[in-house]
Design an enzyme around this catalytic site. Sequence first.
Site, mmCIF file in Angstrom:
data_model
loop_
_atom_site.group_PDB
_atom_site.id
_atom_site.type_symbol
_atom_site.label_atom_id
_atom_site.label_comp_id
_atom_site.label_asym_id
_atom_site.label_seq_id
_atom_site.Cartn_x
_atom_site.Cartn_y
_atom_site.Cartn_z
ATOM 1 N N GLY A 32 12.384 4.669 -7.905
ATOM 2 C CA GLY A 32 11.968 5.619 -6.873
ATOM 3 C C GLY A 32 12.561 5.213 -5.533
ATOM 4 N N GLU A 33 12.853 6.214 -4.705
ATOM 5 C CA GLU A 33 13.445 5.923 -3.400
ATOM 6 C C GLU A 33 12.935 6.899 -2.364
ATOM 7 O OE1 GLU A 33 17.792 4.641 -2.795
ATOM 8 O OE2 GLU A 33 17.715 5.375 -4.858
ATOM 9 N N GLY A 34 12.664 6.410 -1.192
ATOM 10 C CA GLY A 34 12.295 7.293 -0.081
ATOM 11 C C GLY A 34 13.158 6.940 1.114
ATOM 12 N N PHE A 36 12.427 5.122 3.610
ATOM 13 C CA PHE A 36 12.264 3.731 4.031
ATOM 14 C C PHE A 36 12.077 2.775 2.874
ATOM 15 C CE2 PHE A 36 11.115 6.414 7.459
ATOM 16 C CZ PHE A 36 11.725 5.801 8.546
ATOM 17 N N GLY A 37 11.480 3.275 1.828
ATOM 18 C CA GLY A 37 11.091 2.377 0.744
ATOM 19 C C GLY A 37 11.893 2.562 -0.520
ATOM 20 N N VAL A 39 11.383 1.663 -4.834
ATOM 21 C CA VAL A 39 10.496 1.154 -5.877
ATOM 22 C C VAL A 39 11.367 0.750 -7.059
ATOM 23 C CG1 VAL A 39 8.481 1.604 -7.334
ATOM 24 C CG2 VAL A 39 8.705 2.777 -5.137
ATOM 25 N N LYS A 59 7.459 -2.512 -4.774
ATOM 26 C CA LYS A 59 7.866 -1.697 -3.635
ATOM 27 C C LYS A 59 8.466 -2.609 -2.599
ATOM 28 C CE LYS A 59 4.315 1.827 -3.625
ATOM 29 N NZ LYS A 59 3.561 2.571 -2.641
ATOM 30 N N ASP A 187 -2.900 12.808 1.357
ATOM 31 C CA ASP A 187 -1.702 13.437 0.773
ATOM 32 C C ASP A 187 -1.861 13.530 -0.738
ATOM 33 O OD1 ASP A 187 0.761 14.618 0.537
ATOM 34 O OD2 ASP A 187 1.919 12.833 1.046
#
Length: 323
Positions: A32-34, A36-37, A39, A59, A187
Amino acid sequence: PSVASSSSRLSVPVDEAFEFPRNRLTVQETIGEGAFGIVKRAIAYGIGRVPKATQVAVKSLREDVTYQDQYEFMKEAEVMKSVKRMGSHINIVNFLGCCTQGAGPLYVIVEYAKKGNLRNYLMSFRSQENSLVTWREDLELCMLSSGNTLDGNYDKDTLSQRMLLSFSHQVARGMEFLASHKCIHRDLAARNILVTEDNVLKIADFGLARNGEYYKKKSRGQIPVKWMPPEALFDMKYTEKSDVWSYGVLMWEIFTLGGMPYPTIPQEDLYGKLMEGYRMEKPPFATDSLYDTMRRCWNHYPDDRPDFSLLVLIMERQLVRVA
Ligand code: ADE
């Protein structure tokens, strides 16, 4: 805020209760990628007092983030720790430990969920072409499309109405736990629920800091307007009952197999429409009484919405009916 290079990392005091030695962690692929982060999947040896190898998710932050981001990241870890101190719950992504000392990135270690997020998982049951999705007499949800017959051998799971109900029940259980520990999610949406190999649902990202810039900057989800009740849209008022509104939208996502809420309404028109009393229609796979539950979650006044303990009971009553 200044940009922290890899050599200028925020120094974090060690928390012996949760610190996990880096040399017992084998970090593997990115899952997973956002903005800023990141996973990654990893194997942890001897985590949570079990002397064996466990699949976990770690993370971390991207390399070029600011001190502010590192600070927010540690704050998220602190919220997860404080929930953890009050116990674990099967329907949340439990915190397992962190790596804050020595060379290398800050890591937060959490439970791993093999099937990824609930929205994508639900959408995987839709068939590609213009196909018909229908209920069979035994309430199994079947995908009918060319070359995919009712009696075909599916190599993937089949969904049943019972399973969709079980998903709604499991989320209500996890939220009941978080609410009982005064944790407001802010959220709650299918994209923030993870699915394990055994179809156990786990609420993720309940530790995120959501005040101020950090949250707004996240490319992952801007402000989740279509999951927010009027009082949160209008004056940022978040309570258990605002999470209950989002839970109603999440139920709608479940019973549309990952549908996008209010597809024809531009974000900026939503508040006005809600104030006029507009609400989403009954999804095709929901019964009248499930739709009634959604509508109760979408009551204008927070006090008129059920709380999560009541939602757990409502879902249990529904599960008995389709047993
Ligand atoms: N993506 C983000 N977090 C995850 C987790 N804990 N398990 C699997 N995929 C994820």
